[in-house]
Design a protein around this motif. Structure first.
Motif, mmCIF file in Angstrom:
data_model
loop_
_atom_site.group_PDB
_atom_site.id
_atom_site.type_symbol
_atom_site.label_atom_id
_atom_site.label_comp_id
_atom_site.label_asym_id
_atom_site.label_seq_id
_atom_site.Cartn_x
_atom_site.Cartn_y
_atom_site.Cartn_z
ATOM 1 N N GLU A 199 -19.242 -12.576 -31.765
ATOM 2 C CA GLU A 199 -18.748 -11.240 -32.118
ATOM 3 C C GLU A 199 -17.247 -11.292 -32.415
ATOM 4 N N THR A 200 -16.539 -12.090 -31.626
ATOM 5 C CA THR A 200 -15.089 -12.184 -31.792
ATOM 6 C C THR A 200 -14.713 -12.892 -33.085
ATOM 7 N N THR A 201 -15.485 -13.891 -33.494
ATOM 8 C CA THR A 201 -15.121 -14.676 -34.669
ATOM 9 C C THR A 201 -15.137 -13.846 -35.957
ATOM 10 N N VAL A 202 -15.865 -12.727 -35.975
ATOM 11 C CA VAL A 202 -15.899 -11.862 -37.167
ATOM 12 C C VAL A 202 -15.192 -10.528 -36.908
ATOM 13 N N LEU A 203 -14.447 -10.445 -35.826
ATOM 14 C CA LEU A 203 -13.730 -9.221 -35.486
ATOM 15 C C LEU A 203 -12.620 -8.957 -36.495
ATOM 16 N N GLN A 204 -12.515 -7.709 -36.948
ATOM 17 C CA GLN A 204 -11.507 -7.318 -37.930
ATOM 18 C C GLN A 204 -10.513 -6.342 -37.301
ATOM 19 N N TRP A 205 -9.318 -6.261 -37.900
ATOM 20 C CA TRP A 205 -8.299 -5.362 -37.380
ATOM 21 C C TRP A 205 -8.742 -3.905 -37.460
ATOM 22 N N SER A 206 -9.595 -3.601 -38.424
ATOM 23 C CA SER A 206 -10.083 -2.226 -38.561
ATOM 24 C C SER A 206 -11.025 -1.827 -37.426
ATOM 25 N N ASP A 207 -11.446 -2.783 -36.616
ATOM 26 C CA ASP A 207 -12.326 -2.479 -35.485
ATOM 27 C C ASP A 207 -11.547 -1.958 -34.278
ATOM 28 N N LYS A 213 -7.017 2.933 -27.297
ATOM 29 C CA LYS A 213 -7.072 1.729 -26.454
ATOM 30 C C LYS A 213 -8.494 1.180 -26.368
ATOM 31 N N ARG A 214 -9.099 1.018 -27.552
ATOM 32 C CA ARG A 214 -10.471 0.505 -27.618
ATOM 33 C C ARG A 214 -10.635 -0.451 -28.786
ATOM 34 N N VAL A 215 -11.616 -1.337 -28.631
ATOM 35 C CA VAL A 215 -12.078 -2.161 -29.744
ATOM 36 C C VAL A 215 -13.573 -1.909 -29.878
ATOM 37 N N TYR A 216 -14.023 -1.791 -31.120
ATOM 38 C CA TYR A 216 -15.432 -1.491 -31.384
ATOM 39 C C TYR A 216 -16.138 -2.748 -31.893
ATOM 40 N N ILE A 217 -17.154 -3.169 -31.160
ATOM 41 C CA ILE A 217 -17.951 -4.327 -31.568
ATOM 42 C C ILE A 217 -19.054 -3.830 -32.493
ATOM 43 N N LYS A 218 -18.984 -4.238 -33.766
ATOM 44 C CA LYS A 218 -19.920 -3.721 -34.767
ATOM 45 C C LYS A 218 -20.744 -4.806 -35.443
ATOM 46 N N ARG A 219 -20.279 -6.053 -35.374
ATOM 47 C CA ARG A 219 -20.960 -7.115 -36.111
ATOM 48 C C ARG A 219 -20.858 -8.428 -35.356
ATOM 49 N N SER A 228 -23.950 -10.130 -39.508
ATOM 50 C CA SER A 228 -24.845 -8.980 -39.419
ATOM 51 C C SER A 228 -24.447 -8.162 -38.194
ATOM 52 N N THR A 229 -25.273 -7.198 -37.839
ATOM 53 C CA THR A 229 -25.022 -6.427 -36.629
ATOM 54 C C THR A 229 -25.294 -7.310 -35.414
ATOM 55 N N PRO A 230 -24.764 -6.958 -34.228
ATOM 56 C CA PRO A 230 -25.051 -7.742 -33.020
ATOM 57 C C PRO A 230 -26.542 -7.881 -32.783
ATOM 58 N N LYS A 231 -26.898 -8.876 -31.945
ATOM 59 C CA LYS A 231 -28.308 -9.220 -31.803
ATOM 60 C C LYS A 231 -29.133 -8.118 -31.119
ATOM 61 N N ILE A 236 -23.756 -3.027 -30.147
ATOM 62 C CA ILE A 236 -22.763 -2.188 -30.825
ATOM 63 C C ILE A 236 -22.157 -1.272 -29.766
ATOM 64 N N ARG A 237 -20.895 -1.520 -29.419
ATOM 65 C CA ARG A 237 -20.322 -0.838 -28.270
ATOM 66 C C ARG A 237 -18.804 -0.752 -28.396
ATOM 67 N N ALA A 238 -18.203 0.075 -27.579
ATOM 68 C CA ALA A 238 -16.750 0.194 -27.499
ATOM 69 C C ALA A 238 -16.296 -0.436 -26.191
ATOM 70 N N ILE A 239 -15.210 -1.198 -26.256
ATOM 71 C CA ILE A 239 -14.675 -1.869 -25.072
ATOM 72 C C ILE A 239 -13.255 -1.391 -24.843
ATOM 73 N N GLU A 240 -12.968 -1.012 -23.610
ATOM 74 C CA GLU A 240 -11.634 -0.542 -23.250
ATOM 75 C C GLU A 240 -10.655 -1.717 -23.215
ATOM 76 N N LEU A 241 -9.424 -1.465 -23.661
ATOM 77 C CA LEU A 241 -8.396 -2.505 -23.695
ATOM 78 C C LEU A 241 -7.245 -2.135 -22.765
ATOM 79 N N GLU A 242 -6.724 -3.132 -22.072
ATOM 80 C CA GLU A 242 -5.585 -2.894 -21.199
ATOM 81 C C GLU A 242 -4.295 -2.927 -22.020
ATOM 82 N N ASP A 243 -3.244 -2.316 -21.483
ATOM 83 C CA ASP A 243 -1.980 -2.150 -22.214
ATOM 84 C C ASP A 243 -1.348 -3.485 -22.609
ATOM 85 N N GLU A 244 -1.335 -4.439 -21.688
ATOM 86 C CA GLU A 244 -0.704 -5.732 -21.976
ATOM 87 C C GLU A 244 -1.388 -6.438 -23.137
#
Length: 362
Positions: A199-207, A213-219, A228-231, A236-244
């Motif tokens: 999932e990370t290898t195809v992660l885009q800045w638009s995600d 403070k979130r990243v959206y896993i879409k592919r 393609s979409t996740p298996k 397909i989910r949103a993950i909270e990100l810490e400030d650092e």
């Protein structure tokens, strides 16, 4: 190599009108399975079977299609088979015409299946068998092994139940500190989000939504190298990100080299294309672990570490962990981390305390 040339000279002496059947293919002059050296695909290759197969595939589909078809994943699997030790030595050093069913059954199959998921192991074994069949059809080795390949017995299930070992915060931090800047940020992202490597290898800045403070896993990148979409639907989910982590990601976005920005990828290759996950392991994780002096773990170790934080430190319920990890069923979460639920006595203590309060107030 000399062995291959000897086989070609022998066939020239026999005559082109005679079919090169197993009668005329001498196992002792067949190519070795692998020669353990890197080869330039633009140069003629005839020293070993794997490199001949690699060159053949390159001619057939071209280098771009080669990457899309995940050909390098196949070559990696074949290299892993080549490293298997047998009583006669490494498979790579054995001539393909002399590989026996016993070696495949007793040495190669256990090695391929050990420590791997059934689907992954079966795929690697399929690569191996397909190359042997190609070698027989290309008359690089006798065909006597062809019918016997179907009789090879594969493990039906693993003998040892999979139990993920909890990796300490100290070990994770040591690896992050020991990694080069690019991999340091990558490993920090993996350990702080629990994202799957594919999932990370195809992660885009638009995600990213840095304000929320979130990243959206879409592919995700599947086993064939296609995006393609996740298996799973829950993948397909949103993950909270810490400030650092957010600040470090923003800094990386600003200084990311221009040649890496073409596809808007967060962790691309030097030329901006999707990175092969095995390269992250080989070039980034393995050296960092060695420098850090900690026990070895795979890229998925960061995901398992994240799960342990959710369970032990945040004290989340199993269903909450299921959603955050992107699992389809609670059974998957229990299968992977059930022993951690059993080990975590603090939640049992919390339940006892809550029950005591309820009953005392009644």
């Amino acid at each position: 190599c000399a062995a291959r040339k000897a086989a070609q000279d022998h066939m020239a002496d026999v005559g082109e009108t005679i079919r090169k059947s197993e009668t005329y293919i001498n196992p002792k002059t067949s190519p070795r399975f692998y020669c353990f050296n890197d080869v330039d695909l633009s140069q003629p290759v005839s020293c070993c079977l794997v490199h001949q197969y690699e060159q053949y595939q390159n001619k057939m589909v071209g280098i771009k299609d080669l990457l899309q078809a995940s050909m390098y994943e196949k070559i990696l699997a074949l290299k892993q088979v080549a490293e298997v030790q047998t009583p006669s030595g490494q498979i790579g050093n054995i001539r393909v015409g002399e590989i026996t069913v016993a070696q495949i059954q007793n040495d190669i199959v256990p090695s391929i299946w050990f420590g791997r998921a059934k689907v992954t192991a079966q795929k690697k074994f399929t690569f191996f068998v397909s190359v042997l069949k190609w070698a027989m059809l290309s008359e690089l080795m006798p065909s006597k092994l062809l019918l016997k390949l179907d009789d090879i017995q594969k493990p039906k299930k693993t003998d040892v139940q999979k139990r993920h070992v909890r990796i300490s915060v100290t070990a994770i931090e040591k690896v992050i500190d020991a990694a080069t800047p690019f991999y340091s940020l990558l490993f920090k992202f993996q350990s702080r989000t629990g994202a799957r490597p594919n999932e990370t290898t195809v992660l885009q800045w638009s995600d990213f939504d840095f304000d929320a403070k979130r990243v959206y896993i879409k592919r995700a990148m599947n086993a064939d190298g296609a995006i393609s979409t996740p298996k799973t639907e829950q993948g397909i989910r949103a993950i909270e990100l810490e400030d650092e982590l957010i600040q470090e990601l923003k800094a990386w976005r600003l200084k990311q080299p221009l040649e890496q920005r073409g596809n808007n990828l967060v962790f691309p290759t030097r030329v901006g294309t999707v990175q092969l996950i095995n390269n992250w392991s080989k070039r980034g994780l393995a050296p960092a672990i060695k420098r850090a002096g900690v026990e070895r773990f795979t890229l998925y170790g960061f995901r398992h570490f994240y799960a342990s934080v959710l369970l032990y430190d945040l004290n989340l319920t199993d269903r909450k962990v299921m959603r955050m990890m992107g699992h389809t069923e609670i059974a998957t979460t229990i299968r992977n981390y059930g022993h951690w639920f059993e080990d975590r006595t603090d939640r049992d203590n919390d339940v006892r305390q809550q029950l005591t309060k309820v009953f005392k107030s009644a």
